[in-house]
Design an enzyme around this catalytic site. Structure first.
Site, PDB file in Angstrom:
ATOM      1  N   HIS A  20       2.148  -2.738  -2.816  1.00 44.08           N
ATOM      2  CA  HIS A  20       0.837  -3.216  -2.399  1.00 44.08           C
ATOM      3  C   HIS A  20      -0.041  -3.329  -3.638  1.00 44.08           C
ATOM      4  O   HIS A  20      -0.311  -2.339  -4.314  1.00 44.08           O
ATOM      5  CB  HIS A  20       0.214  -2.275  -1.368  1.00 44.08           C
ATOM      6  CG  HIS A  20       0.510  -2.684   0.033  1.00 44.08           C
ATOM      7  ND1 HIS A  20       1.766  -3.082   0.427  1.00 44.08           N
ATOM      8  CD2 HIS A  20      -0.278  -2.779   1.129  1.00 44.08           C
ATOM      9  CE1 HIS A  20       1.728  -3.375   1.719  1.00 44.08           C
ATOM     10  NE2 HIS A  20       0.512  -3.215   2.160  1.00 44.08           N
ATOM     11  N   THR A  21      -0.482  -4.524  -3.876  1.00 49.78           N
ATOM     12  CA  THR A  21      -1.204  -4.881  -5.091  1.00 49.78           C
ATOM     13  C   THR A  21      -2.348  -5.780  -4.685  1.00 49.78           C
ATOM     14  O   THR A  21      -2.402  -6.266  -3.561  1.00 49.78           O
ATOM     15  CB  THR A  21      -0.229  -5.596  -6.060  1.00 49.78           C
ATOM     16  OG1 THR A  21       0.904  -4.761  -6.284  1.00 49.78           O
ATOM     17  CG2 THR A  21      -0.868  -5.919  -7.398  1.00 49.78           C
ATOM     18  N   THR A  22      -3.272  -6.023  -5.604  1.00 49.47           N
ATOM     19  CA  THR A  22      -4.356  -6.955  -5.335  1.00 49.47           C
ATOM     20  C   THR A  22      -4.637  -7.733  -6.615  1.00 49.47           C
ATOM     21  O   THR A  22      -4.416  -7.228  -7.719  1.00 49.47           O
ATOM     22  CB  THR A  22      -5.612  -6.201  -4.846  1.00 49.47           C
ATOM     23  OG1 THR A  22      -6.544  -7.128  -4.282  1.00 49.47           O
ATOM     24  CG2 THR A  22      -6.285  -5.426  -5.969  1.00 49.47           C
TER      25      THR A  22
END
Length: 532
Positions: free
Chosen positions: A348-350
């Site tokens: 999970h990255t942004t």
């Protein structure tokens, strides 16, 4: 309109981020007289509040930027080396580091955000963190995406009794599943951010906040030390760049693994993609083959030296890779790490981008690792810690096996593209090892097929996995899927047309002749654009 998001333009400033309230926080700094570097730090801090499952000052990341004052592209790396206290010999498989205290790497995000703002911004840290502090203190209403993340991850974290109570106390104050529109308040995080605003980043790296993190990790059996935190120092690099269809695309250099993205494009540059039917079998067959070939090169040549990288991108090497991409023989191989991985990667990255009227342009990709990282929430701080050591390579027999002090090769690819020496595009996406895949797909849609930036981000995408496995959004025609199977791809369609497994891309383009900025955000997550 045709049911898609509108194109957003501005001449004064643009923020594209994974949540509307975070984009609004960055725009607030621009309106208050800050520049793109102030705004990107404010956006990052606000994302810590509104998407705590993938954003935190205790994560790590990197930024690629265009400095208008200096007239150049630079890269800031805030992925610290593997800490000296990491007992790498204790682990022999990646799953050993999925959750818990041993998965936590030294946090780089706070140091990176502060370095960007202090080097190139002009607002004090208190102003930059003010929107995030207000969001944490007052609370915000959960969106559909947030509800799905909380309710999917909470049962998984229950399997870790030593860390689940801290997680539940911070994020599930009412005990049960969260609901759409439910207000999440994080007063402890608001207090932590306020303390950092007053004391600076050393509050984490050399001060009381760091001591609380270390003490809690040690109470759980972890080994992190204050020396590990004090050693964190963001590093400036020259970018690695290649040309593609009139753009010079710049990404972080190794040990960052973004060169896979550029290698895929250089392989594809040898083919007339624009002459193919968009999203047809010939187009997608070439895309998938190039991506899988480039991933194989990245895995076999992990963290290449400058000389080795130059050889990978040499004319002779590219000719060989293009020949393989076009020979019609099925391509099979890993896309993640040296050893094939069971199941999907839980990353999970942004990623978020900002432009200002002074000509600055910046793209950050940062992460907690897995959803809610290690799952470890430090009591009284509101901070959920990363699990980036899960991205180290501890697999027996791997030539890339990690050890303390090693660089941590990271699959992030924040990009800045220039045209004729002028900034033209900031683009990045989350998605772990899929980052370099989905950025390639979107760039081809934009540059080869001429789609607008928003249309290119919305175009159907696919995620390649080890072997020949591919998952495609079901907007790709069934007859195309069938033909791709005939060509040797083990491809299946998702049961939905849009999925976060294919990223969550945000981008800002700049017209060098007019200065007009165009923002684009991905509907696969909560992406939004705010223009100033």
């Amino acid at each position: 309109m045709q049911g898609r998001r509108p194109t957003i333009h501005s001449r004064h400033g643009m923020v594209a981020a994974a949540h509307p309230l975070a984009a609004q926080a960055g725009a607030r700094l621009l309106i208050q007289g800050g520049n793109a570097f102030d705004a990107i730090a404010a956006t990052a801090a606000a994302l810590n509040v509104v998407e705590p499952f993938m954003s935190s000052l205790s994560g790590m990341g990197s930024a690629t930027l265009w400095s208008a004052a200096e007239g150049r592209v630079r890269v800031l790396d805030f992925v610290p080396p593997i800490q000296t206290s990491f007992p790498s010999d204790r682990f022999s498989q990646r799953s050993d580091l999925e959750r818990g205290p041993h998965a936590v790497a030294a946090p780089g995000n706070l140091a990176g955000w502060c370095e960007l703002a202090s080097r190139y911004g002009r607002k004090p840290l208190a102003d930059i963190l003010a929107p995030a502090i207000a969001l944490a203190q007052d609370g915000f209403a959960l969106s559909e995406f947030g509800v799905a993340e909380f309710n999917e991850q909470a049962p998984l974290l229950e399997a870790w009794p030593e860390i689940y109570p801290g997680f539940a106390a911070t994020y599930l104050p009412d005990g049960g599943p969260v609901k759409l529109g439910q207000v999440l308040r994080q007063p402890e995080l608001a207090r932590t951010l306020s303390e950092i605003a007053a004391k600076g980043p050393d509050h984490l790296y050399r001060g009381e906040l760091g001591e609380r993190i270390v003490a809690h990790l040690r109470s759980l059996g972890g080994l992190m030390t204050m020396a590990d935190l004090a050693a964190v120092a963001p590093r400036w690099h020259e970018p690695f760049a290649v040309s593609y269809r009139g753009l010079d695309i710049h990404v972080p250099p190794p040990p960052c693994e973004a060169f896979q993205f550029l290698l895929s494009l250089k392989i594809l540059e040898g083919f007339d993609l624009a002459g193919l039917r968009k999203d047809g079998p010939e187009h997608l067959d070439l895309i998938y083959r190039a991506i899988r070939i480039a991933a194989g090169v990245r895995i076999a040549s992990n963290n290449p030296s400058p000389e080795a990288l130059a050889e990978i991108f040499s004319a002779a090497s590219l000719a060989t890779l293009r020949q393989r991409a076009g020979d019609g023989v099925p391509v099979e191989g890993p896309t993640e790490q040296w050893t094939p991985q069971p199941g999907e990667d839980p990353a999970h990255t942004t990623s978020f981008s900002v432009a200002d009227e002074e000509g600055n342009l910046v793209c950050i990709t940062n992460s907690l690792g897995s959803p809610f990282g290690s799952g470890v929430v430090v009591p009284g701080t509101g901070l959920c810690l990363n699990n980036f050591l899960y991205w180290s390579d501890v697999q027996a027999g791997s030539p890339n096996r990690s050890k303390p002090g090693d660089e941590l090769p990271m699959c992030m690819s924040p990009s800045i593209s220039t045209r004729a020496g002028k900034p033209a595009l900031a683009l990045g996406t989350p998605g772990s090892y899929g980052i370099m895949q989905t950025q390639t797909q979107a760039m081809v849609q934009h540059l080869d097929f001429g789609l607008s930036l928003q249309e290119a981000i919305e175009a159907p995408r696919s995620r390649l996995w080890d072997g020949r496995s591919i998952e495609a959004e079901n907007r790709i025609a069934p007859d195309t899927i069938a033909e791709l199977r005939r060509r040797g791809h083990d491809i299946t369609a998702f049961d939905v047309g849009w999925t976060m497994r294919c990223g969550g891309m945000q981008a800002v383009a700049v017209d060098p002749s007019t200065g007009v900025m165009t923002g684009a955000a991905d509907p696969r997550r909560d992406g939004y654009v705010v223009a100033v």
